[in-house]
Design an enzyme around this catalytic site. Structure first.
Site, PDB file in Angstrom:
ATOM      1  N   ARG A  62       0.875  -1.165  -0.035  1.00  0.00           N
ATOM      2  CA  ARG A  62       0.071   0.168   0.032  1.00  0.00           C
ATOM      3  C   ARG A  62       0.859   1.450  -0.066  1.00  0.00           C
ATOM      4  O   ARG A  62       1.567   1.546   1.041  1.00  0.00           O
ATOM      5  CB  ARG A  62      -1.002  -0.084   1.120  1.00  0.00           C
ATOM      6  CG  ARG A  62      -1.844   1.318   1.255  1.00  0.00           C
ATOM      7  CD  ARG A  62      -2.644   0.928   2.541  1.00  0.00           C
ATOM      8  NE  ARG A  62      -3.548   2.403   2.742  1.00  0.00           N
ATOM      9  CZ  ARG A  62      -3.230   3.223   3.734  1.00  0.00           C
ATOM     10  NH1 ARG A  62      -2.338   2.896   4.758  1.00  0.00           N
ATOM     11  NH2 ARG A  62      -4.031   4.215   3.758  1.00  0.00           N
ATOM     12  N   GLU A 122      -7.216   8.648   6.106  1.00  0.00           N
ATOM     13  CA  GLU A 122      -7.568   9.325   7.405  1.00  0.00           C
ATOM     14  C   GLU A 122      -7.957  10.709   7.146  1.00  0.00           C
ATOM     15  O   GLU A 122      -7.222  11.715   7.663  1.00  0.00           O
ATOM     16  CB  GLU A 122      -6.117   9.155   8.403  1.00  0.00           C
ATOM     17  CG  GLU A 122      -5.947   7.929   8.768  1.00  0.00           C
ATOM     18  CD  GLU A 122      -4.667   7.808   9.895  1.00  0.00           C
ATOM     19  OE1 GLU A 122      -4.130   8.889  10.027  1.00  0.00           O
ATOM     20  OE2 GLU A 122      -4.267   6.745  10.346  1.00  0.00           O
ATOM     21  N   ASN A 176      -7.596   2.294  10.266  1.00  0.00           N
ATOM     22  CA  ASN A 176      -6.114   2.230  10.655  1.00  0.00           C
ATOM     23  C   ASN A 176      -6.237   2.337  12.152  1.00  0.00           C
ATOM     24  O   ASN A 176      -7.203   3.127  12.701  1.00  0.00           O
ATOM     25  CB  ASN A 176      -5.066   3.613  10.293  1.00  0.00           C
ATOM     26  CG  ASN A 176      -5.207   3.583   8.707  1.00  0.00           C
ATOM     27  OD1 ASN A 176      -5.336   2.468   8.122  1.00  0.00           O
ATOM     28  ND2 ASN A 176      -4.574   4.768   8.281  1.00  0.00           N
ATOM     29  N   TYR A 203      -4.009   2.178  16.120  1.00  0.00           N
ATOM     30  CA  TYR A 203      -2.755   2.057  16.718  1.00  0.00           C
ATOM     31  C   TYR A 203      -2.949   1.837  18.425  1.00  0.00           C
ATOM     32  O   TYR A 203      -2.337   1.126  19.065  1.00  0.00           O
ATOM     33  CB  TYR A 203      -1.959   3.271  16.277  1.00  0.00           C
ATOM     34  CG  TYR A 203      -1.333   3.375  15.204  1.00  0.00           C
ATOM     35  CD1 TYR A 203      -0.318   2.767  14.872  1.00  0.00           C
ATOM     36  CD2 TYR A 203      -2.173   4.077  14.200  1.00  0.00           C
ATOM     37  CE1 TYR A 203       0.130   3.010  13.753  1.00  0.00           C
ATOM     38  CE2 TYR A 203      -1.613   4.154  13.003  1.00  0.00           C
ATOM     39  CZ  TYR A 203      -0.453   3.523  12.593  1.00  0.00           C
ATOM     40  OH  TYR A 203       0.032   3.697  11.338  1.00  0.00           O
TER      41      TYR A 203
END
Length: 470
Positions: A87, A176, A305, A307
């Site tokens: 990606r 994002e 995404n 984290y």
């Protein structure tokens, strides 16, 4: 690179479904360098990083990991790891320097060369059209708070689909948009550095519109089998207590952090509570008839995404806050547990929670984990090795969470580790290292970290080794 170690009676391998995609990910401004070569003009991140005080140590992406000149070397590293997918993002000002008009041939040729080398290595290219590097000329004309930028983005999407659509099978419109809208225009810690709650909300809407217009442009130009996607950094939210006030804090952040994108893109509507929460900032009159229908153009998958989780309670945020409409009602608290070099808590359960939410809220929509990883203060020792056991532990926990979500019915099709290379980490400059490949920025020497070998073994086994009773 070591071969997969033999399993013992005390361990087993959590196997992933057939066809599961094992990838890694990068972003153009973070790795490419060559900031002024072959017709590329400044992006908002070029301007921002060159503004004193905005980026740690005054670092810029002028050279970064020099990927522009080291494509072959970096693709060879991916091939060595065995990844099935890569990606990457396209630098908009590299191919369309003013954000409008015809493309620059040399800019397109760079991405053609990258894609050809990936295909020759047996790696599927996954192209992201926007990872935050808006051409500065478009920002000078108003940037994402202006709807004209959404129109320009759709035209850029058509240019890229025409250039690479015969070889790239998976396309992501935006990466994002929450960060780009609210960190870029809300509290100003990211480019372009504005601090306007109204501009952040206008930008968020125009990101949704740009996404929908780009989906249509891509569909018109791509083969029918091509996949079109969007990547969101959804917030895994937890209240400090179960009090009504703390639960309302979760609702507020879910509205401006998650549903501000989920509802327009998948349901063609604005969240009613978001409109109420932000009434003192805007009446949303910049949303025109047809905008929400355009934003909800169907897509083939959603990238997320993740984290770390976010803990909130009733209270007040520091100013300037990126949380438009919630800043006077919500405070943020550190989550318990170990932390990465970014001071982010390590909690893989948050990833499982998000995947299950998407299973329930968007049934039938395939999901890919398009970024997941951790920064640690790793370095090459005197022997040249890079030991990063904390990263291995982080990745192991999160891949185990993905496997558990699949077992619980989530339709997860792939995992893209962030990141392939140590790189320019936005406002942190080169002080934070997310890569599974160590980069000596003075020499550009690449060194596989222990986590790279670990991930290669995961890919080779198509699964994660774990204690049998763990």
């Amino acid at each position: 690179m070591t071969a997969p170690a033999a399993l013992t009676g005390d361990t087993t391998v959590l196997r992933f479904p057939n066809g599961f995609r094992w990838g890694t990910a990068t972003a153009a401004y973070q790795i490419e360098g060559a900031a002024a070569e072959d017709g590329r003009t400044p992006s908002i991140w070029d301007t921002f990083s060159r503004t004193p005080g905005k980026v740690r140590n005054g670092d810029t992406g002028d050279i970064a990991a020099d990927h522009y000149h080291r494509v072959s070397e970096d693709v060879a590293l991916m091939r060595r790891l065995g990844v099935t997918d890569y990606r990457f993002s396209v630098a908009w000002p590299r191919v369309q320097p003013t954000g409008r008009g015809p493309a620059v041939r040399k800019g397109l040729d760079f991405y053609r060369r990258l894609v050809d080398e990936l295909l020759d290595a047996g790696i599927r290219p996954v192209a992201t059209l926007y990872h935050w590097d808006l051409p500065q000329e478009l920002e000078d004309a108003g940037g994402w708070p202006e709807r004209e930028t959404a129109q320009r983005f759709a035209e850029y999407a058509a240019v890229m689909a025409g250039a690479l659509g015969d070889r790239v099978g998976t396309w992501t419109t935006l990466n994002e948009p929450w960060c780009a809208a609210f960190l870029g225009y809300g509290n100003g810690v990211h480019a372009p550095g504005r601090t306007s709650p109204l501009d952040s909300l206008r930008a968020a809407h125009h990101f949704n519109l740009a996404h929908g217009l780009a989906v249509r442009a891509l569909r018109d130009a791509l083969p029918p089998a091509a996949e079109v996607s969007l990547t969101l950094n959804l917030h895994a939210l937890r209240p400090l207590t179960r009090s009504a006030a703390d639960l309302d804090a979760v609702r507020r952040i879910d509205a401006v952090g998650n549903r501000i994108f989920l509802d327009p893109v998948f349901h063609g509507r604005l969240p009613e509570d978001l409109v109420r929460d932000t009434a003192a900032i805007t009446d949303w009159s910049f949303v025109r008839d047809g905008d929400l229908a355009a934003a909800s153009a169907p897509i083939d998958s959603l990238g997320i995404n993740y984290y770390s989780p976010t803990v909130v309670a009733a209270g007040r945020s520091e100013s300037p806050s990126p949380w438009a409409g919630a800043e006077r009602h919500v405070r943020f608290l550190p989550a318990p547990g170990p932390r990465t070099a970014m001071d982010w808590p390590v909690d893989a359960d948050g990833l499982h929670e998000l995947l299950i939410r998407l299973r329930d809220d968007l049934p039938g929509l395939p999901v890919m984990v398009t970024e997941n990883g951790a920064a640690y203060d790793d370095y090459a020792d005197p022997s040249g090795r890079v030991h990063d056991p904390e990263r291995v532990a982080y990745l192991h926990a999160h891949l185990t969470a993905v496997h558990r979500a699949i077992e619980d019915g989530a339709d997860v099709r792939g995992y893209f580790l962030w990141s392939l290379l140590d790189n320019f980490e936005w406002a942190h400059g080169y002080s934070k290292r997310f890569g599974i490949v160590h980069v000596d920025f003075a020499t550009q020497r690449r060194t596989l970290k222990e986590s790279a070998g670990w991930y290669a073994n995961v890919i080779a086994r198509h699964g994660v080794e774990t204690p049998r009773n763990g």
